[in-house]
Design a protein around this motif. Structure first.
Motif, PDB file in Angstrom:
ATOM      1  N   PRO A 141       0.845  -1.201   0.000  1.00 43.34           N
ATOM      2  CA  PRO A 141       0.000   0.000   0.000  1.00 43.34           C
ATOM      3  C   PRO A 141       0.881   1.252   0.000  1.00 43.34           C
ATOM      4  O   PRO A 141       1.987   1.231   0.543  1.00 43.34           O
ATOM      5  CB  PRO A 141      -0.780  -0.090   1.308  1.00 43.34           C
ATOM      6  N   ASP A 142       0.408   2.317  -0.615  1.00 39.86           N
ATOM      7  CA  ASP A 142       1.132   3.584  -0.542  1.00 39.86           C
ATOM      8  C   ASP A 142       1.269   3.985   0.911  1.00 39.86           C
ATOM      9  O   ASP A 142       0.312   3.866   1.683  1.00 39.86           O
ATOM     10  CB  ASP A 142       0.374   4.696  -1.271  1.00 39.86           C
ATOM     11  N   GLU A 143       2.442   4.453   1.251  1.00 42.58           N
ATOM     12  CA  GLU A 143       2.638   4.998   2.591  1.00 42.58           C
ATOM     13  C   GLU A 143       1.976   6.374   2.637  1.00 42.58           C
ATOM     14  O   GLU A 143       2.070   7.139   1.678  1.00 42.58           O
ATOM     15  CB  GLU A 143       4.126   5.133   2.903  1.00 42.58           C
ATOM     16  N   PRO A 144       1.318   6.704   3.725  1.00 40.61           N
ATOM     17  CA  PRO A 144       0.712   8.036   3.811  1.00 40.61           C
ATOM     18  C   PRO A 144       1.752   9.135   3.659  1.00 40.61           C
ATOM     19  O   PRO A 144       2.864   9.015   4.154  1.00 40.61           O
ATOM     20  CB  PRO A 144       0.117   8.067   5.214  1.00 40.61           C
ATOM     21  N   PHE A 145       1.356  10.166   2.934  1.00 37.77           N
ATOM     22  CA  PHE A 145       2.143  11.361   2.739  1.00 37.77           C
ATOM     23  C   PHE A 145       3.419  11.140   1.953  1.00 37.77           C
ATOM     24  O   PHE A 145       4.382  11.859   2.099  1.00 37.77           O
ATOM     25  CB  PHE A 145       2.426  12.066   4.077  1.00 37.77           C
ATOM     26  N   VAL A 146       3.417  10.155   1.100  1.00 32.69           N
ATOM     27  CA  VAL A 146       4.509   9.968   0.159  1.00 32.69           C
ATOM     28  C   VAL A 146       4.008  10.497  -1.172  1.00 32.69           C
ATOM     29  O   VAL A 146       2.917  10.176  -1.610  1.00 32.69           O
ATOM     30  CB  VAL A 146       4.889   8.475   0.031  1.00 32.69           C
TER      31      VAL A 146
END
Length: 115
Positions: A66-71
């Protein structure tokens, strides 16, 4: 400060459409699009959390992280906590991260020229 939802390290926006009579939002700071809506704050919060959980399940089933938050693709390298705070502050100001950072560059540039 704008209203936000938080779950599993992700931040979601909260908006209301008077025309449609629904609350809606999207997960901030990731390249994947996760949007949600509900006819009450409780329904919006439940759908936000449900969609985050489904996102993790989808990623697991498809063998991807999953995309890491705030990347984001910005070439701005910040410590994760500073970046998170900048992204949230930019959202609260109704600006993109680029526009938010650009607000501060003229004063910084003036300081550099003075030294």
């Amino acid at each position: 400060m704008r209203n936000q939802l938080h779950y599993r390290g992700y931040t979601g926006s909260v908006a209301f459409s008077e025309e449609d009579g629904v609350f809606h939002g999207k997960v901030l700071g990731i390249s994947d699009l996760i949007s949600y809506e509900g006819d009450s704050v409780q329904a919006l919060t439940a759908e936000f959390r449900e969609f985050i959980d489904e996102y993790f399940l989808f990623c697991e089933e498809n063998g991807r992280e999953p995309d890491e938050p705030f990347v984001s693709p910005y070439p701005l390298r910040l410590q994760p906590d500073l970046r998170r705070r900048a992204e949230v502050a930019a959202y609260d100001a109704g600006l993109s991260l680029s526009d938010y950072v650009a607000q501060f560059l003229p004063s910084y540039d003036s300081q550099l020229k003075a030294s």
